[in-house]
Design an enzyme around this catalytic site. Structure first.
Site, PDB file in Angstrom:
ATOM      1  N   SER A  36      -0.254   9.794  11.393  1.00 32.47           N
ATOM      2  CA  SER A  36      -0.939   8.863  12.285  1.00 32.47           C
ATOM      3  C   SER A  36      -0.337   7.474  12.163  1.00 32.47           C
ATOM      4  CB  SER A  36      -2.425   8.786  11.931  1.00 32.47           C
ATOM      5  OG  SER A  36      -2.627   8.079  10.715  1.00 32.47           O
ATOM      6  N   ASP A  37      -0.501   6.675  13.232  1.00 36.78           N
ATOM      7  CA  ASP A  37      -0.316   5.247  13.054  1.00 36.78           C
ATOM      8  C   ASP A  37      -1.458   4.784  12.159  1.00 36.78           C
ATOM      9  OD1 ASP A  37       0.634   2.669  13.257  1.00 36.78           O
ATOM     10  OD2 ASP A  37       0.924   2.771  15.422  1.00 36.78           O
ATOM     11  N   TRP A  38      -1.292   3.646  11.517  1.00 34.88           N
ATOM     12  CA  TRP A  38      -2.225   3.226  10.483  1.00 34.88           C
ATOM     13  C   TRP A  38      -3.612   2.964  11.094  1.00 34.88           C
ATOM     14  CZ3 TRP A  38       1.740   5.149   8.865  1.00 34.88           C
ATOM     15  CH2 TRP A  38       2.217   5.071   7.558  1.00 34.88           C
TER      16      TRP A  38
END
Length: 807
Positions: free
Chosen positions: A221-223
């Site tokens: 995932s993106d953060w």
């Protein structure tokens, strides 16, 4: 190896498996001794490997921006830059680099435009493939991002991008498909929604990514990009970052036990993670991590200097460049003294050295004069490493972390006036942070000394309190707000060599509760009376043989977290160029931006050179190009408009949470070409000038099965060595019921040749170039009939049609 990985998964309990699927920290994946899995460190890395720190304690090589790299059209150099990134990663203990960014330049308003390669999906894919292959050849994983349709920043966490299936396949998914073909080991899902579902919970992660394309790596995932438990776990998301907390953990364990998520889905994710570990040497029993020798500073600088120069695009030249002989030179503009090597946001790195335009130009032309002309932007430049002395007598600044009881529980020394933390336990546990150092002034005169950072600040200089108050976020976006906080400063009159004691007490403000902060102690540029300063610049230009004006943007305008409201240069810069051009008919303008800007004065100056954000070697590379030591090798990979009203696709602002890509297939040069008789761009896709002249001739086309080849000869008819990029565009000739762009890029050939040399070229065009995505058949289909291929040095310089029939 797959069977071995499957057996390893069976050794783990459900709790152990789920633990592995959320990061152990901000930048690490968890270890698991039961299967020989070691900790994996990841780092941002599109244009440099920062590592886990948000400051310059461990400096990084700063590469040119992706727009600059792509403008070279040189896949071999992209591979060399990929090898450098791999060496930087190994030096910092990083196993996974979070890049390249392969979203498209759908609109020039996109704030992160500089971080992506092009408005063209095929070219973006080719650039990405070269980077991925080079990086992973050294045993470091690449992470193409952000999957998918994350092409602007406004409301990026919640925006629902509505895009039809064919457009999604032919434009926005296409670079990711090429990245998978290149063997990418990890892919990052994006923040936004696509057609109603967040990217991390979207069926696109299964189809086409994993099923049709056969991606066998990890989807990270993106953060903080995963917004749920069950939907994301079932959709094909594999890893949640950052950790150790997140939406999976105990919630995912419960979902498995309740039958909402099959345990086999968890097993698949863990197996993918173990496969990644085996590829980068982080799993017992797999080959050890490849030894990648560190690059010397000299070798790094040489490659980055070469890359920066070869990406610069000359879009106007009446003979002013190259600037030979020994002319008197006036260098004008704040960007000349403080050039911008990179944009803002998570791609930011902290190099040990940065060479400004004035540095390079003044070395090339002794006696050159400099005038800032315009007031500087409000920003602090961190105290240099050599200017600080910590209380113990060593270099740097001492930082003490104070808990709620008033006791110091940790301390460390930072080398400069830049301090950064992201998900740091020291920051999270601090009620107050103390900064102590002694600053030695390097010049005499008035200086503004201050602080930027979020929270309550008390700044004392030589024991006297000079600042006491709150610094609040200036924007709603957390990344932008933390990385670009307001500045508070005071003016002092100092003598060169004078030392002043600096004490800062900060009660940090952590937006959203995240332990993420960037604090700067440094100097803010001083400036005289604006009218006087401007007149001094005009006078300097009038008296010089040549005026070089450096204008541009910066990380406060081009950054992750927000889009641009306008393509105009900051206030005063257009007027500055016109004032200088009015008194010097040999005015050269250098545009230092990562993305297109408006240039209403372009016809009033002698030459315009687009430098992009060229990384740490800006000044040296610029001097090489201006003197003619090297050619400006760049050709545009995105279109530059003459007026903002001319831009065919502008909007990046959602309406009721929805951003509709209603332009369909027509973005970038495709959209410009669709508007027959409409306004022309000021600089077209693929265009760019050099210092020699070329002729392209003898063009032929041939077919062998499904393979298509265009052959031609390219002759350097000028008087010096140079570079040319010959591009091939395809268009449909026969009538068709299938909507198509007016033309689309399908291949190119890069030629470097000495004067008088005739070079044969061959451009192979893949079968996909003649295909479209059929929604009805859910497949790529080649519509029979005649197609035309035209080649040339840019979309505005194409030759005659070469016809080919597709059966």
């Amino acid at each position: 190896m797959s069977q071995d990985l499957t057996e390893l998964v069976t050794r783990l309990t459900l709790e152990q498996k789920v633990t592995l699927l959320t990061g152990a920290s901000t930048w690490t994946f968890a270890a698991e001794p039961a299967v020989g899995l070691r900790t994996i460190l990841v780092s941002d890395g599109p244009t440099g490997v920062r590592g886990p720190a948000m400051d310059d304690r461990d400096p990084s090589a700063s590469l040119p921006s992706a727009t600059a790299i792509a403008a070279s059209w040189d896949l071999d150099r992209v591979r060399r830059l990929g090898a450098l990134i791999a060496a930087e990663a190994r030096r910092k203990g990083v196993g996974v680099v979070l890049g390249p960014t392969i979203n498209l330049h759908r609109s020039p308003a996109g704030g992160r435009h500089f971080e992506a390669y092009s408005e063209d999906p095929w070219l973006t894919g080719e650039m990405a493939a070269a980077y991925i292959e080079a990086l992973q050849a050294e045993g470091v994983a690449a992470t193409p991002k952000h999957f998918v349709a994350n092409d602007s920043e406004t409301d990026r966490d919640s925006v629902d991008v509505r895009v039809d299936e064919r457009t999604l396949r032919e434009l926005y998914l296409a670079p990711f498909e090429r990245a998978v073909e290149a063997g990418a080991w990890m892919i990052m899902s994006s923040y936004n929604k696509v057609n109603g579902a967040h990217a991390a919970s979207n069926d696109l992660l299964r189809t086409p990514l994993k099923s049709e394309w056969g991606f066998d790596g990890v989807v990270v995932s993106d953060w903080n990009g995963v917004k749920d438990t069950v939907a994301s776990a079932n959709a094909g998301q594999d890893m949640v970052m950052p950790g150790p907390d997140g939406p999976w953990g105990q919630a995912l364990i419960a979902a498995v036990r309740d039958g909402e998520v099959p345990e086999s889905a968890v097993d698949e994710k863990v197996e993918r993670l173990l496969r990644l570990a085996s590829r980068i040497g982080a799993l017992d029993g797999a080959p050890a991590a490849k030894e990648v020798p560190a690059w010397s500073d000299a070798d790094t600088a040489a490659l980055l200097r070469e890359a920066a120069a070869d990406g610069m695009v000359l879009i106007r030249n009446d003979g002013a460049l190259p600037l030979t002989g020994s002319p008197t030179v006036a260098v004008i503009g704040q960007h000349a003294r403080h050039g911008r090597g990179q944009g803002g946001g998570s791609a930011t790195v902290f190099p040990a050295v940065e060479h400004a335009p004035w540095e390079g130009i003044s070395a090339a032309y002794p006696g050159a004069v400099y005038a800032p002309a315009l007031p500087p932007t409000s920003e602090l430049r961190p105290f240099r490493r050599t200017a600080l002395t910590s209380p113990d007598g060593g270099d740097g600044a001492l930082v003490r972390y104070i808990d709620a009881s008033g006791e110091a529980f940790a301390s460390e020394t930072f080398p400069s006036g830049l301090f950064g933390w992201i998900f740091s336990p020291e920051l999270a546990g601090s009620s107050r942070i103390e900064f102590r150092t002694v600053y030695t002034a390097d010049e005499s005169g008035p200086q503004r000394i201050g602080v930027s950072g979020l929270g309550s600040v008390v700044l004392r200089i030589d024991g006297e309190t000079v600042l006491d108050g709150e610094i609040a976020m200036a924007t709603a976006d957390i990344v932008s707000g933390v990385m670009h906080p307001p500045v508070r400063s005071v003016e002092l009159d100092l003598e060169a060599g004078q030392q002043v004691r600096i004490e800062l007490d900060l009660v940090p403000f952590l937006p959203g509760g995240f332990p993420f902060a960037v604090i700067t102690l440094g100097t803010e540029p001083t400036f005289g009376d604006p009218e006087v300063e401007l007149q001094q610049a005009v006078d300097a230009a009038r008296e010089a043989d040549v005026a070089i004006v450096v204008v541009g943007t910066g990380e406060a305008i081009e950054s992750e977290g927000f889009d641009r409201p306008s393509l105009s240069l900051p206030d005063g810069q257009d007027d500055l160029v016109r004032r200088i051009a009015a008194v010097n008919d040999r005015t050269i303008v250098v545009v230092n931006s990562g993305a297109p800007v408006l240039m209403p004065w372009i016809d009033e100056v002698s030459a315009v050179l687009l430098s992009w954000f060229p990384g740490q070697e800006f000044g040296n590379a610029l001097a090489d190009v201006i003197t003619g030591a090297v050619e400006p090798g760049g050709r545009l990979t995105t279109t530059w408009a003459a007026s903002q009203d001319d831009v065919p696709v502008w909007n990046t602002t959602p309406v009721d949470g929805v951003l509709t890509y209603d332009e369909g297939l027509h973005i970038g040069y495709r959209a410009w070409a669709k508007r027959e008789g409409g306004p022309a761009p000021v600089a077209a896709f693929g265009s760019g000038l050099g210092y020699t002249r070329w002729e392209i001739g003898d063009a032929t086309i041939s077919r062998n099965g499904e393979a298509t080849r265009v052959s031609a000869t390219v002759t350097n008819v000028g008087d010096r060595a140079g570079k040319q990029v010959v591009q091939a565009f395809v268009s449909r000739v026969d009538p068709s019921d299938v909507e198509r762009p007016a033309l689309w890029l399908a291949g190119f050939a890069l030629v470097r040749a000495d004067a008088g040399i005739r070079t044969p070229i061959a451009i192979d065009i893949a079968p996909r170039a003649f295909q479209h995505w059929s929604v009805e058949e859910h497949a790529w289909v080649a519509e029979p009939g005649r197609y035309a291929v035209r080649i040339g040095a840019g979309i505005d310089a194409l030759g005659d049609e070469l016809l080919v029939t597709i059966d």
